[in-house]
Structures are given as C-alpha cells and as structure tokens.
Design an enzyme around this catalytic site. Sequence first.
Site, PDB file in Angstrom:
ATOM      1  N   GLU A   1     -42.549   7.001 -46.316  1.00 35.20           N
ATOM      2  CA  GLU A   1     -42.581   8.178 -45.432  1.00 35.20           C
ATOM      3  C   GLU A   1     -41.178   8.320 -44.860  1.00 35.20           C
ATOM      4  O   GLU A   1     -40.803   7.604 -43.938  1.00 35.20           O
ATOM      5  CB  GLU A   1     -43.615   7.960 -44.313  1.00 35.20           C
ATOM      6  CG  GLU A   1     -45.052   7.892 -44.799  1.00 35.20           C
ATOM      7  CD  GLU A   1     -45.649   9.262 -45.120  1.00 35.20           C
ATOM      8  OE1 GLU A   1     -45.092  10.282 -44.680  1.00 35.20           O
ATOM      9  OE2 GLU A   1     -46.655   9.302 -45.845  1.00 35.20           O
TER      10      GLU A   1
ATOM     11  N   CYS B   1     -39.559  13.331 -37.281  1.00 34.40           N
ATOM     12  CA  CYS B   1     -39.197  13.454 -38.703  1.00 34.40           C
ATOM     13  C   CYS B   1     -39.449  14.855 -39.252  1.00 34.40           C
ATOM     14  O   CYS B   1     -38.760  15.309 -40.147  1.00 34.40           O
ATOM     15  CB  CYS B   1     -39.955  12.422 -39.526  1.00 34.40           C
ATOM     16  SG  CYS B   1     -41.729  12.517 -39.286  1.00 34.40           S
TER      17      CYS B   1
HETATM   18  P1  NAD Z   1     -34.901   3.133 -40.061  1.00 32.73           P
HETATM   19  O1  NAD Z   1     -34.978   3.343 -41.504  1.00 32.73           O
HETATM   20  O2  NAD Z   1     -33.584   2.817 -39.462  1.00 32.73           O
HETATM   21  O3  NAD Z   1     -35.866   1.955 -39.586  1.00 32.73           O
HETATM   22  C1  NAD Z   1     -37.242   1.892 -39.935  1.00 32.73           C
HETATM   23  C2  NAD Z   1     -37.673   0.459 -40.046  1.00 32.73           C
HETATM   24  O4  NAD Z   1     -36.910  -0.168 -41.061  1.00 32.73           O
HETATM   25  C3  NAD Z   1     -37.503  -0.361 -38.776  1.00 32.73           C
HETATM   26  O5  NAD Z   1     -38.647  -1.156 -38.579  1.00 32.73           O
HETATM   27  C4  NAD Z   1     -36.295  -1.225 -39.070  1.00 32.73           C
HETATM   28  O6  NAD Z   1     -36.356  -2.494 -38.482  1.00 32.73           O
HETATM   29  C5  NAD Z   1     -36.310  -1.360 -40.571  1.00 32.73           C
HETATM   30  N1  NAD Z   1     -34.952  -1.459 -41.142  1.00 32.73           N
HETATM   31  C6  NAD Z   1     -33.842  -0.849 -40.669  1.00 32.73           C
HETATM   32  N2  NAD Z   1     -32.779  -1.171 -41.446  1.00 32.73           N
HETATM   33  C7  NAD Z   1     -33.241  -1.985 -42.418  1.00 32.73           C
HETATM   34  C8  NAD Z   1     -32.640  -2.646 -43.524  1.00 32.73           C
HETATM   35  N3  NAD Z   1     -31.351  -2.532 -43.763  1.00 32.73           N
HETATM   36  N4  NAD Z   1     -33.426  -3.393 -44.325  1.00 32.73           N
HETATM   37  C9  NAD Z   1     -34.744  -3.500 -44.095  1.00 32.73           C
HETATM   38  N5  NAD Z   1     -35.366  -2.903 -43.053  1.00 32.73           N
HETATM   39  C10 NAD Z   1     -34.637  -2.156 -42.234  1.00 32.73           C
HETATM   40  O7  NAD Z   1     -35.537   4.437 -39.408  1.00 32.73           O
HETATM   41  P2  NAD Z   1     -35.678   4.794 -37.889  1.00 32.73           P
HETATM   42  O8  NAD Z   1     -34.312   5.002 -37.329  1.00 32.73           O
HETATM   43  O9  NAD Z   1     -36.594   3.849 -37.196  1.00 32.73           O
HETATM   44  O10 NAD Z   1     -36.437   6.195 -37.964  1.00 32.73           O
HETATM   45  C11 NAD Z   1     -35.764   7.370 -38.168  1.00 32.73           C
HETATM   46  C12 NAD Z   1     -35.913   7.875 -39.585  1.00 32.73           C
HETATM   47  O11 NAD Z   1     -37.248   7.774 -40.004  1.00 32.73           O
HETATM   48  C13 NAD Z   1     -35.552   9.326 -39.730  1.00 32.73           C
HETATM   49  O12 NAD Z   1     -34.845   9.507 -40.922  1.00 32.73           O
HETATM   50  C14 NAD Z   1     -36.891  10.028 -39.816  1.00 32.73           C
HETATM   51  O13 NAD Z   1     -36.873  11.258 -40.487  1.00 32.73           O
HETATM   52  C15 NAD Z   1     -37.721   9.017 -40.524  1.00 32.73           C
HETATM   53  N6  NAD Z   1     -39.117   9.158 -40.165  1.00 32.73           N
HETATM   54  C16 NAD Z   1     -40.005   9.594 -41.104  1.00 32.73           C
HETATM   55  C17 NAD Z   1     -41.328   9.756 -40.769  1.00 32.73           C
HETATM   56  C18 NAD Z   1     -42.345  10.244 -41.749  1.00 32.73           C
HETATM   57  O14 NAD Z   1     -43.536  10.186 -41.424  1.00 32.73           O
HETATM   58  N7  NAD Z   1     -41.974  10.714 -42.925  1.00 32.73           N
HETATM   59  C19 NAD Z   1     -41.747   9.473 -39.479  1.00 32.73           C
HETATM   60  C20 NAD Z   1     -40.821   9.029 -38.566  1.00 32.73           C
HETATM   61  C21 NAD Z   1     -39.514   8.864 -38.909  1.00 32.73           C
END
Ligand code: NAD
Length: 458
Positions: A210, A244
């Site tokens: 997602e 998002c």
């Molecule tokens: P993110 O990708 O930075 O982090 C999400 C998760 O991934 C966190 O739990 C984090 O600890 C982990 N993570 C971060 N970097 C990592 C790495 N290098 N390796 C492994 N795991 C890692 O996202 P965010 O900043 O928490 O959320 C924002 C993003 O999420 C935006 O792009 C938004 O559009 C998207 N989003 C999508 C949905 C959806 O339902 N499609 C919902 C909410 C947010």
Amino acid sequence: MNTIEQILSKQREFFKTQATKDIVLRKKTLKALKKELISREQDIISALYKDFKKPRFESILSETEIVLHELNTTIENLNSWAKPKRVKASFLNFPSSDYIHSEPYGTVLCIGPWNYPYQLTLAPAIAAIAAGNTVVIKPSELTPNTSQLVEEIFTKIFKQEHVAVINGGIPVATKLLGQRWDYIFFTGSVPVGKIVAKAAAVHLTPTTLELGGKSPCIIDQTANIKLTAKRLVWGKFLNAGQTCIAPDYIIIHKDAKHSFYKAFKTELEKAYTKNPKQSEDFARIINEKNFLRLTKMLEDQSIVIGGEVDKTDLYIAPTLIDEPDLDSDVMRDEIFGPILPVISYESKEDIDRIISNYEKPLSFYVFSNSKSLIKKLMRLYSFGGGVINDTLIHFANDKLPFGGVGHSGMGAYHGKASFDTFSHKKPIVKKANWLDVPVRYAPYNGKEKLIKFFLKYF
Ligand code: NAD
C-alpha cells in the site's frame, strides 16, 4: 525478551498446531481486542495527540472508529467469509463437486506507516488474524506514543506465539524483512515498498504493498466551485495533508481559477479561522525532517494563500501555490503535507501533458458537472481508486477494495477484500466414483471428435 528469530519460531510452531484455523478462537480473540480498544479509546486519542497534535475529532473519524468498524464487520461476517465456497463444477470433470477453501498463509508480517499510525497498523493485522494467520506487527517508529500503546494492547490480548508487536526503526524493519514470512503486508512509501518487494522476492513471499504517489485533482469550469473548495479544504488538510490519498495537486480550467481561489480562502477561514495555527482542528507535521522537506518545497514559489511556517511548533499553514514549474520539488515528489499546488489548463491535451508525467497514482479526483469529461477521465487513466465531486471518501466504503496500481501499490483490502488478501484461495475438486467417463483415457483412437465436442460446449 525474545529475539525476532525466537518469536518467529514460536509463531511457526503455534501455526502448525492448527489452533489459528479454529474460527471460534479467531472470533474470541477479535472480540477481546474490540473490548480492549473501546476501553482504551481515550488513551489512543491522547497518544495520537502527543505524536503530532492530531485533533480529537480526526482521531475518532479516521482512526478509532474505522478500526472498530473493520472489527465489527469482520466479527459479524467471519463465519460466512471463512466457509468453503461451492462453485459450479465443470462438466469435463463430471461427476464432481468443487469448492474454494480459504486457507491462512501462515506467519504474516504487517509493517505500518506513521501518518494514520493506529488505523493503518491495526486494520491489516485484524484481517490477518481473522484469516487465521499468526502475525508480527511492526508499527512506525515516528509515532512512539501510539506505537507503544499498540504494543501494550496486543500484548495484553494475544499470546506472543499468535500475535506479537515488535517496535523499532529501520534496523528492526530490516531484520524483520531478512526473515522468511508467508505473507508481507506493507503500508508506506514507494522507495521502501521496493525494499520490501526485494526482500520478499528472496523467499517468493506474496506481498500487498500500500504505497503513495501524486494523486491529481481535476476541476473544470462546470464544477460547483464553492462546494469543490469546501470539500478540498477538508480532504487536503485533514491530518495536515499527511494522507496517502490526499489530493496532491490541482489541475483547474483557467476560467475557474480565480473564483476557486476566492472560494478556497473563504472555506479555509471557515474551517480553521484566519489563523490556523491557533485552531485545535489542524494537526502538525510529524517531525523536523518532514518539516524541512516541505518548507523547501515552498521556496521560490508563488504562494497565494498561507505559506506561514514555524519550526519550533512543526507548523506549516494550509498553503496554495499558484502555477509551479513541473520540474520544481513540489511537482516532482509526493507532497504529503498541507501544500496544494494549482496548475491551470485550457485544453484536454494540457491535462494529459501534466498527468502523463507521473506514475499511476493512488487516487484520482474530478470535480465537474460534465458527464462526458468525467467518463473520459475515468476511462483514460489508471489509478488505485477515484472519487467524482469529492475527495478521500472511497476509503470509507468497505465494499470497495482499497489499494494502488503500478507504483502506487499492489493488492487491496477493506471489508471482505481484507480477509481475502490474507487467505490463499485453495480450490478442491471432489470427484465421485459412481461413474467414470472413459473419454480421457488411452487408447485415444477415434476419440478426437468427441473430445473436441466436449471442450467446445462445456
Ligand atoms: P516509510 O516507507 O518511510 O515507512 C513505513 C514503514 O517502513 C515504517 O514502519 C518504517 O519503520 C519502515 N521503513 C522505513 N524505512 C525502511 C527501510 N529502509 N527498510 C525497511 N523498512 C523501512 O513511510 P512513512 O513515511 O511511514 O509513510 C508515508 C508514505 O506512506 C507516503 O508515501 C504515503 O503515501 C504512504 N502511505 C500509503 C498508504 C496507503 O494506504 N497506500 C497509507 C499511508 C501512507
């Protein structure tokens, strides 16, 4: 304290006992979870406020009630969702009865984001439990209060071998992704989505991703401008734009732009007063890193509304940018904050020229009263989900599967789609023995016409 490897091994052993395949156990634990979540509602709202001043009303609307709704729907429908579904048998297999069994994958990893840190972490986990899996939940490290509370709640209701919450940042997420899982459900950014997909590929683990992207919003000259402005103020500035599916940028017909700016200012002041910083209904940016990323997007732009920032408070005012360059930061990356760029168009080709710059978005919005324009845009573009004459609300109907396409993600969930996401659909044919049609058996001599007839008509 158990290591990740120990927790995973305990979950695998527990799954093997077949205990999670018992619908009674699934419902019992989900009901216990529901009771706990209801009794902790105030704690959840307070944790969200501590994390980024999320307004109480928004926490109820977009976090606690959504999770309760998913839980209620799941508990109510679990028996029917989980029951083997009989399908029409093929005449080629006559006589047989054919079923689809919903089978849990096994041990599932759910990784959550920070922007709706309660809802987007719990909803997939609830579905994974309902489908009979054991689950490891990794909430976001950027919302420590909410993530800690999620751990407390699950630890109270579930044995670790059934559901475990493992809190931590990137090193913990990396370690988790280094393990072998039977399914991974990830919500977060596109770059991290690619990391997850790579890690999953090592073990051929199926995933739901997602993700995000730049969701466009098109407004033509036939739209009801006042209502459009009102609905956009709500959809863009809920959660301070850190949604998002928030409209990322506007493409508006040039003849409607002036009246739209006027209406937008009026609606903005109605919602958040002339000074949104003082409003209790406007959240803050999650951290300094994101604050700096967003304020950089404001540099050298023509700001028509808002633009005020305060680093000490992580505050960025609801802001409208007029006609940014397509190669500026604000038009290159997903914004994910309270900044809304507006680009005007004259012809349909202009719209296409802008939208074609980007990967398939998670959402797509059109405000118009022109049936032909709406039809054309809905057919022309590929996107995760869309709304005509409003924003975000497709998320609220659990009959609509929610997810992205292309770079905005793969797979979908909500309602029954969530249960199906976490279940392997196992087809089983039960052949009867009272008759054995001889056509398929050798010697094949002289049976060609007969088999062609069967294959053509059945
Ligand atoms: P993110 O990708 O930075 O982090 C999400 C998760 O991934 C966190 O739990 C984090 O600890 C982990 N993570 C971060 N970097 C990592 C790495 N290098 N390796 C492994 N795991 C890692 O996202 P965010 O900043 O928490 O959320 C924002 C993003 O999420 C935006 O792009 C938004 O559009 C998207 N989003 C999508 C949905 C959806 O339902 N499609 C919902 C909410 C947010």
